[in-house]
Design a protein around this motif. Structure first.
Motif, PDB file in Angstrom:
ATOM      1  N   PRO A  12      58.387  92.423  17.145  1.00  0.00           N
ATOM      2  CA  PRO A  12      57.782  91.885  15.929  1.00  0.00           C
ATOM      3  C   PRO A  12      56.258  92.028  15.970  1.00  0.00           C
ATOM      4  CG  PRO A  12      59.053  90.192  17.113  1.00  0.00           C
ATOM      5  CD  PRO A  12      59.041  91.419  17.955  1.00  0.00           C
ATOM      6  N   LEU A  14      52.452  90.419  15.246  1.00  0.00           N
ATOM      7  CA  LEU A  14      51.756  89.133  15.192  1.00  0.00           C
ATOM      8  C   LEU A  14      50.360  89.387  14.628  1.00  0.00           C
ATOM      9  CD1 LEU A  14      51.879  85.950  16.669  1.00  0.00           C
ATOM     10  CD2 LEU A  14      49.794  87.016  17.399  1.00  0.00           C
ATOM     11  N   CYS A  68      55.306  90.804  21.331  1.00  0.00           N
ATOM     12  CA  CYS A  68      54.952  91.248  19.981  1.00  0.00           C
ATOM     13  C   CYS A  68      53.913  92.343  20.041  1.00  0.00           C
ATOM     14  CB  CYS A  68      54.413  90.075  19.162  1.00  0.00           C
ATOM     15  SG  CYS A  68      52.864  89.423  19.823  1.00  0.00           S
ATOM     16  N   LEU A 172      59.096  84.614  18.339  1.00  0.00           N
ATOM     17  CA  LEU A 172      58.989  86.053  18.575  1.00  0.00           C
ATOM     18  C   LEU A 172      60.153  86.580  19.418  1.00  0.00           C
ATOM     19  CD1 LEU A 172      55.146  86.192  19.173  1.00  0.00           C
ATOM     20  CD2 LEU A 172      56.367  87.289  17.270  1.00  0.00           C
TER      21      LEU A 172
END
Length: 176
Positions: A12, A14, A68, A172
């Protein structure tokens, strides 16, 4: 046996703001501990900014340990790489670009970063750390972003805390 981490491209995103999360401000000025001296800031960055004495260098390893891809989402733009990354021990990070011209026009009260985040993420799960996140932003992201998103508001008088890192790390690892 522990499974290997996912490839970087599958982690993911951030999005990280600077003023508030990394440079606490507001309230009683005595509350903001000085973490770095002006001299050390000049050694690391080649410049000087009294606000940078509020940066806690210990946040860098904590940010780097999150599962992340870190991206600056700040009005510091690429200056964050010149001024903040060296203080935090981070490599240069990508910088959130302005939203594309054809991006959906945000409703009144939606932060200017919100459409840029959604356009940049393009459906990828993301977390956004900022001190200016409001309900309008949450609704806008829920409507326009097809993937999971965590909009995590930071208290600008305190900045990032252990509690914030726990929330971010948990989310996360399993974006929902």
């Amino acid at each position: 046996m522990e499974s290997p981490p996912p490839p970087l491209s599958q982690l993911p995103l951030l999005y990280l703001d600077v003023d508030g999360p990394l440079i606490p401000f507001g309230g009683d000025p005595a509350r903001h501990r000085t973490h770095l001296t002006e001299r050390r800031i000049r050694e690391l960055t080649g410049g000087s900014n009294p606000l940078l004495t509020r940066v806690n260098p210990a946040l860098g390893p904590q940010l780097a340990a999150l599962p992340c891809r870190l991206i600056w989402a700040t009005t510091w733009f690429d200056d964050a790489n010149a001024c903040l990354a060296p203080l935090l021990g981070l490599p240069p990070l990508p910088v959130l670009p302005d939203p594309p011209l054809d991006a959906a026009e945000p409703a009144p009260g939606v932060h200017w970063k919100t459409p840029a985040l959604v356009a940049h993420a393009a459906g990828t799960p993301f977390a956004w750390v900022d001190d200016e996140i409001a309900e309008h932003d949450r609704k806008w992201v829920a409507h326009y972003h097809p993937g999971p998103a965590l909009l995590h508001r930071i208290d600008p008088e305190v900045g990032l805390t252990e509690r914030d890192f726990t929330v971010l790390s948990d989310w996360l690892r399993n974006p929902t």
